[in-house]
Design a protein around this motif. Structure first.
Motif, PDB file in Angstrom:
ATOM      1  N   ILE A 100      -6.795 -10.552  -4.533  1.00 11.18           N
ATOM      2  CA  ILE A 100      -8.211 -10.414  -4.143  1.00 11.18           C
ATOM      3  C   ILE A 100      -9.117 -10.091  -5.331  1.00 11.18           C
ATOM      4  CG2 ILE A 100      -9.825  -9.351  -2.531  1.00 11.18           C
ATOM      5  CD1 ILE A 100      -7.577  -8.737  -0.682  1.00 11.18           C
ATOM      6  N   PRO A 101      -9.771 -11.118  -5.901  1.00 12.31           N
ATOM      7  CA  PRO A 101     -10.832 -10.861  -6.875  1.00 12.31           C
ATOM      8  C   PRO A 101     -12.220 -11.120  -6.265  1.00 12.31           C
ATOM      9  CG  PRO A 101      -9.893 -13.041  -7.275  1.00 12.31           C
ATOM     10  CD  PRO A 101      -9.340 -12.549  -5.954  1.00 12.31           C
ATOM     11  N   CYS A 134      -1.681 -11.975   8.162  1.00 10.63           N
ATOM     12  CA  CYS A 134      -0.452 -11.948   7.331  1.00 10.63           C
ATOM     13  C   CYS A 134      -0.122 -10.498   6.997  1.00 10.63           C
ATOM     14  CB  CYS A 134      -0.586 -12.805   6.074  1.00 10.63           C
ATOM     15  SG  CYS A 134      -1.984 -12.395   5.004  1.00 10.63           S
ATOM     16  N   PRO A 135       0.201  -9.704   8.050  1.00  7.58           N
ATOM     17  CA  PRO A 135       0.355  -8.254   7.871  1.00  7.58           C
ATOM     18  C   PRO A 135       1.492  -7.866   6.925  1.00  7.58           C
ATOM     19  CG  PRO A 135       1.082  -8.963  10.059  1.00  7.58           C
ATOM     20  CD  PRO A 135       0.398 -10.143   9.445  1.00  7.58           C
ATOM     21  N   HIS A 136       2.413  -8.792   6.671  1.00 11.34           N
ATOM     22  CA  HIS A 136       3.558  -8.420   5.813  1.00 11.34           C
ATOM     23  C   HIS A 136       3.381  -8.874   4.365  1.00 11.34           C
ATOM     24  CE1 HIS A 136       5.335  -7.139   9.474  1.00 11.34           C
ATOM     25  NE2 HIS A 136       5.261  -8.356   9.999  1.00 11.34           N
ATOM     26  N   ALA A 137       2.200  -9.415   4.057  1.00 14.21           N
ATOM     27  CA  ALA A 137       1.987  -9.922   2.690  1.00 14.21           C
ATOM     28  C   ALA A 137       1.831  -8.778   1.688  1.00 14.21           C
ATOM     29  CB  ALA A 137       0.734 -10.798   2.657  1.00 14.21           C
ATOM     30  N   ILE A 138       2.223  -9.069   0.466  1.00 13.03           N
ATOM     31  CA  ILE A 138       1.912  -8.170  -0.656  1.00 13.03           C
ATOM     32  C   ILE A 138       0.451  -8.401  -1.023  1.00 13.03           C
ATOM     33  CG2 ILE A 138       2.251  -8.064  -3.172  1.00 13.03           C
ATOM     34  CD1 ILE A 138       5.201  -8.114  -2.699  1.00 13.03           C
ATOM     35  N   ILE A 139      -0.295  -7.311  -1.234  1.00 15.85           N
ATOM     36  CA  ILE A 139      -1.722  -7.438  -1.583  1.00 15.85           C
ATOM     37  C   ILE A 139      -1.931  -6.968  -3.028  1.00 15.85           C
ATOM     38  CG2 ILE A 139      -4.079  -6.746  -0.971  1.00 15.85           C
ATOM     39  CD1 ILE A 139      -3.043  -6.089   1.856  1.00 15.85           C
ATOM     40  N   ASN A 140      -2.542  -7.825  -3.832  1.00 18.35           N
ATOM     41  CA  ASN A 140      -2.903  -7.480  -5.224  1.00 18.35           C
ATOM     42  C   ASN A 140      -4.415  -7.324  -5.280  1.00 18.35           C
ATOM     43  OD1 ASN A 140      -0.518  -9.591  -7.099  1.00 18.35           O
ATOM     44  ND2 ASN A 140      -0.207  -7.880  -5.722  1.00 18.35           N
ATOM     45  N   MET A 141      -4.900  -6.093  -5.347  1.00 24.32           N
ATOM     46  CA  MET A 141      -6.335  -5.814  -5.311  1.00 24.32           C
ATOM     47  C   MET A 141      -6.911  -5.810  -6.730  1.00 24.32           C
ATOM     48  SD  MET A 141      -7.943  -5.449  -2.609  1.00 24.32           S
ATOM     49  CE  MET A 141      -7.457  -4.847  -1.016  1.00 24.32           C
ATOM     50  N   ILE A 142      -7.809  -6.747  -6.998  1.00 22.68           N
ATOM     51  CA  ILE A 142      -8.459  -6.813  -8.313  1.00 22.68           C
ATOM     52  C   ILE A 142      -9.883  -6.258  -8.238  1.00 22.68           C
ATOM     53  CG2 ILE A 142      -9.363  -8.439 -10.051  1.00 22.68           C
ATOM     54  CD1 ILE A 142      -6.897 -10.205  -9.532  1.00 22.68           C
ATOM     55  N   SER A 143     -10.554  -6.442  -7.093  1.00 22.14           N
ATOM     56  CA  SER A 143     -11.966  -6.054  -6.932  1.00 22.14           C
ATOM     57  C   SER A 143     -12.185  -4.587  -7.302  1.00 22.14           C
ATOM     58  CB  SER A 143     -12.408  -6.262  -5.486  1.00 22.14           C
ATOM     59  OG  SER A 143     -11.963  -7.506  -5.016  1.00 22.14           O
ATOM     60  N   VAL A 171      -4.485  -3.791  -9.133  1.00 24.05           N
ATOM     61  CA  VAL A 171      -4.040  -4.493 -10.348  1.00 24.05           C
ATOM     62  C   VAL A 171      -4.653  -3.819 -11.580  1.00 24.05           C
ATOM     63  CG1 VAL A 171      -3.924  -6.704 -11.544  1.00 24.05           C
ATOM     64  CG2 VAL A 171      -3.800  -6.639  -9.039  1.00 24.05           C
ATOM     65  N   THR A 172      -3.800  -3.179 -12.368  1.00 21.43           N
ATOM     66  CA  THR A 172      -4.235  -2.496 -13.598  1.00 21.43           C
ATOM     67  C   THR A 172      -3.628  -3.177 -14.834  1.00 21.43           C
ATOM     68  OG1 THR A 172      -2.397  -0.931 -13.390  1.00 21.43           O
ATOM     69  CG2 THR A 172      -4.487  -0.257 -12.427  1.00 21.43           C
ATOM     70  N   THR A 173      -3.102  -4.361 -14.628  1.00 19.97           N
ATOM     71  CA  THR A 173      -2.394  -5.074 -15.706  1.00 19.97           C
ATOM     72  C   THR A 173      -3.299  -5.349 -16.911  1.00 19.97           C
ATOM     73  OG1 THR A 173      -1.320  -6.202 -13.863  1.00 19.97           O
ATOM     74  CG2 THR A 173      -0.808  -7.012 -16.068  1.00 19.97           C
ATOM     75  N   LEU A 174      -4.606  -5.527 -16.664  1.00 22.93           N
ATOM     76  CA  LEU A 174      -5.497  -5.821 -17.791  1.00 22.93           C
ATOM     77  C   LEU A 174      -5.546  -4.636 -18.761  1.00 22.93           C
ATOM     78  CD1 LEU A 174      -7.432  -7.686 -19.244  1.00 22.93           C
ATOM     79  CD2 LEU A 174      -9.237  -7.015 -17.651  1.00 22.93           C
TER      80      LEU A 174
END
Ligand code: NAD
Ligand code: LMR
Length: 339
Positions: A100-101, A134-143, A171-174
């Protein structure tokens, strides 16, 4: 051949090879906000990822064009574009990973927290849809602000009765990407070999790079370490100012988002020892959410690793970040429960 071209050619060779290997699982990945500054290059990078079988590109507008464009790349995944809320269900159904960006970026003079009023509502409604479709999805929050947005999502998922703390990531990868680049420059070591954990959160002083644990080791003075720490903490602002009103980091963020999503997919596929830093539900400090090294597995978070030995400077930084991080987390929780 230039390195970038060789990278793209080898990615597409790997994609072709992997596509013919039946053992690679089918994985549907959605990008929400796919028409934006981050969303478009992220869509491109996910299209190059051989672990993705279905790529779902959603935005409130503009996605058919991005999807048509990206879909012509001859790699494994089938691409579909969805524009407008009435198509959100189809975009999400069957997703394994949702990135999610979506949301507004900073302009010079703003803090990430200044984005709260707009982005909190956007992420709340997108997370409500994830809980449903999609309740079982992995969520990657960028916002942004990530420090509040992740707690908002956790409350929304809890209310819907589908919260799984192992599957929600800020997401803190940056921050890690920046810390590696800046460290390599000062230490004079090959950047591709550098590892630096970055812990805490994703805003100003809450971003705490642990240069005492950086490898390859280099004997940097305290002044250098302080300057590197400050530059990592202010990396986002450096880009916002350089873009002078035209947004914040998009290309480096797309790279970082693609790296993190790839790590999540590898974890889901059972690749051993996948470890990345991320902002997750945590008990390694007294704060309910905290970024640290996380081992990724078939169910998302397999283990939240502790901080390891800290220098005195890092111990001070850790104490300094806690009040701000605590109040950002509480702000997110309060918003989710009031609105
Ligand atoms: P952008 O304005 O270029 O793109 C945002 C996109 O989100 C737009 O296409 C917009 O239409 C879309 N959008 C808005 N509301 C939506 C909704 N309800 N559903 C789906 N899509 C919606 O912004 P950007 O530069 O791509 O940045 C996006 C966000 O990422 C910002 O909040 C920014 O602060 C954040 N960011 C985070 C990091 C990080 O390290 N976590 C790094 C850079 C940027
Ligand atoms: C970043 O670190 O680049 C992002 O969080 C965007 C920003 O506003 O700084």
């Amino acid at each position: 051949m230039r390195p970038s071209m060789s990278l793209i050619r080898s990615a597409s060779r790997v994609a072709r090879r992997t596509y013919s290997t039946e053992s690679v699982p089918q994985r549907k990945v959605a990008v929400l906000g796919a028409g934006g500054g981050i969303g478009q290059p992220l869509a491109l990078l996910m299209k190059l990822n051989p672990l993705v079988s279905h790529l779902s590109l959603y935005d409130i507008a503009g996605t058919p064009g991005v999807a048509a464009d990206v879909s012509h790349i001859n790699t494994r995944s089938e691409v579909k574009g969805y524009a407008g809320e009435e198509h959100l269900a189809a975009a999400l159904e069957g997703c394994d990973v949702v990135i999610i960006p979506a949301g507004v970026p900073r302009k010079p003079g703003m803090t990430r927290d200044d984005l709260f009023n707009i982005n909190a509502g956007i992420v709340k409604s997108l997370t409500t849809a994830i809980a449903k479709y999609c309740p079982h999805a992995i969520i990657n929050m960028i916002s942004n602000p990530v420090n509040s947005i992740v707690p908002i999502a956790s409350e929304v998922l809890k209310k819907a009765g589908v919260y799984d703390e192992k599957k929600l990531f800020g997401v803190t990868t940056l921050d890690v990407v920046r810390a590696k680049t800046f460290y390599a420059g000062k230490a004079g070591v090959p950047v591709a070999e550098v590892n630096v954990p970055v812990v805490g959160g994703h805003a100003g002083v809450t971003i705490l790079p642990l240069f005492s644990q950086a490898t390859p080791k280099a004997n940097l003075s305290n002044d250098y370490i302080e300057a590197l720490t400050k530059r990592t903490q202010d990396g986002g602002t450096e880009v916002v100012e350089a873009k002078a009103g035209k947004g914040s980091a998009t290309l480096s963020m797309a790279y970082a988002g693609a790296l993190f999503a790839d790590a999540c997919l590898k974890g889901l596929n059972g690749v051993p020892d996948v470890v990345e830093c991320s902002f997750v539900q945590s008990s390694i400090t007294e704060l309910p959410f905290f970024a640290s090294k996380v081992r990724l597995g078939k169910n998302g978070v397999e283990e939240v690793l502790d901080l390891g030995p800290l220098s005195d400077y890092e111990k001070e930084g850790l104490e300094k970040l806690k009040p701000e991080l605590k109040s950002s987390i509480e702000k997110g929780i309060k918003f989710a429960n009031q609105s």
